[in-house]
Design a protein around this motif. Structure first.
Motif, short mmCIF file in Angstrom:
data_model
loop_
_atom_site.label_atom_id
_atom_site.label_comp_id
_atom_site.label_asym_id
_atom_site.label_seq_id
_atom_site.Cartn_x
_atom_site.Cartn_y
_atom_site.Cartn_z
N MET A 8 -54.51 100.15 20.84
CA MET A 8 -54.82 101.46 21.40
C MET A 8 -54.03 102.53 20.65
N PRO A 9 -54.64 103.64 20.27
CA PRO A 9 -53.94 104.67 19.52
C PRO A 9 -52.77 105.29 20.28
N SER A 10 -52.86 105.35 21.60
CA SER A 10 -51.82 105.99 22.40
C SER A 10 -50.77 105.01 22.92
N SER A 11 -50.86 103.74 22.50
CA SER A 11 -49.94 102.73 23.03
C SER A 11 -49.60 101.73 21.93
N PRO A 12 -48.39 101.20 21.97
CA PRO A 12 -48.03 100.19 20.98
C PRO A 12 -48.54 98.78 21.34
N LEU A 13 -49.18 98.67 22.52
CA LEU A 13 -49.66 97.36 22.95
C LEU A 13 -50.80 96.86 22.08
N GLU A 14 -50.74 95.58 21.77
CA GLU A 14 -51.80 94.91 21.02
C GLU A 14 -52.53 94.00 21.99
N SER A 15 -53.84 93.93 21.87
CA SER A 15 -54.63 93.04 22.70
C SER A 15 -55.76 92.47 21.85
N TRP A 16 -56.63 91.75 22.51
CA TRP A 16 -57.77 91.10 21.84
C TRP A 16 -58.99 91.25 22.71
N THR A 17 -60.15 91.22 22.08
CA THR A 17 -61.41 91.26 22.80
C THR A 17 -62.38 90.31 22.11
N VAL A 18 -63.48 90.04 22.78
CA VAL A 18 -64.54 89.21 22.21
C VAL A 18 -65.80 90.05 22.16
N LEU A 19 -66.37 90.16 20.95
CA LEU A 19 -67.59 90.93 20.75
C LEU A 19 -68.78 89.98 20.73
N ALA A 24 -70.86 94.53 21.02
CA ALA A 24 -70.22 95.14 22.18
C ALA A 24 -69.31 94.08 22.83
N PRO A 25 -68.22 94.52 23.47
CA PRO A 25 -67.37 93.56 24.17
C PRO A 25 -68.14 92.81 25.25
N VAL A 26 -67.85 91.53 25.38
CA VAL A 26 -68.46 90.70 26.43
C VAL A 26 -67.71 91.04 27.71
N GLU A 27 -68.39 91.66 28.66
CA GLU A 27 -67.74 92.28 29.82
C GLU A 27 -66.85 91.33 30.64
N PRO A 28 -67.30 90.14 31.05
CA PRO A 28 -66.41 89.29 31.85
C PRO A 28 -65.16 88.87 31.08
N ILE A 29 -65.31 88.63 29.80
CA ILE A 29 -64.16 88.26 28.97
C ILE A 29 -63.24 89.47 28.84
N GLU A 30 -63.81 90.62 28.60
CA GLU A 30 -63.04 91.84 28.43
C GLU A 30 -62.18 92.13 29.66
N ARG A 31 -62.76 91.97 30.84
CA ARG A 31 -62.01 92.22 32.08
C ARG A 31 -60.82 91.27 32.20
N TYR A 32 -61.04 89.99 31.89
CA TYR A 32 -59.94 89.03 32.03
C TYR A 32 -58.86 89.27 30.98
N LEU A 33 -59.24 89.54 29.75
CA LEU A 33 -58.25 89.80 28.71
C LEU A 33 -57.48 91.09 29.01
N ALA A 34 -58.14 92.09 29.58
CA ALA A 34 -57.45 93.32 29.98
C ALA A 34 -56.44 93.02 31.08
N TYR A 35 -56.81 92.16 32.01
CA TYR A 35 -55.88 91.75 33.06
C TYR A 35 -54.64 91.08 32.45
N LEU A 36 -54.86 90.17 31.51
CA LEU A 36 -53.73 89.49 30.86
C LEU A 36 -52.82 90.49 30.15
N THR A 37 -53.43 91.44 29.47
CA THR A 37 -52.65 92.47 28.77
C THR A 37 -51.89 93.33 29.77
N ASP A 38 -52.56 93.74 30.84
CA ASP A 38 -51.92 94.59 31.86
C ASP A 38 -50.76 93.90 32.56
N THR A 39 -50.82 92.58 32.65
CA THR A 39 -49.73 91.83 33.28
C THR A 39 -48.70 91.38 32.25
N GLU A 40 -48.75 92.02 31.09
CA GLU A 40 -47.77 91.86 30.02
C GLU A 40 -47.66 90.43 29.48
N ARG A 41 -48.80 89.78 29.36
CA ARG A 41 -48.80 88.47 28.70
C ARG A 41 -48.64 88.69 27.20
#
Length: 102
Positions: A8-19, A24-41
């Motif tokens: 993200m340009p406004s954050s130093p956090l790195e994450s991953w997604t599945v296209l 386009a991001p695969v929505e169910p995967i995107e939600r779970y990976l966002a959860y993992l990132t938000d919980t600082e995995r």
């Protein structure tokens, strides 16, 4: 499907997604990976989940299954599918029963 690194340009956090095939991001995967990132995995943990979920959703796509309606038997077939060589997973080549597991 493609696993893609996300920064993200406004954050130093790195994450991953599945296209998906539509890039386009695969929505169910995107939600779970966002959860993992938000919980600082760890980014490595998120990346590992992204690759595993890409495989799972690829398997579901080949079989024409909806992720919300899988059965226990489908999970067993997924494990057997993972043991196939990558080229055999799409069904493009035949695999002989004597072939060593991948």
């Amino acid at each position: 499907m493609l696993v893609q690194r996300v920064v993200m340009p406004s954050s130093p956090l790195e994450s991953w997604t599945v296209l998906g095939e539509d890039a386009a991001p695969v929505e169910p995967i995107e939600r779970y990976l966002a959860y993992l990132t938000d919980t600082e995995r760890s980014p490595n943990t998120v990346k590992a989940y992204a690759h595993d979920l890409k495989d799972w959703f690829s398997f579901l796509g080949v079989r024409g299954l909806d992720w919300r309606e899988v059965r226990l038997e489908d999970v067993g077939e997924f494990v057997a599918w993972l043991r196939l060589p990558a080229a055999a997973r799409s069904g493009a080549i035949a695999v002989l029963p004597s072939l060593e597991h991948h």
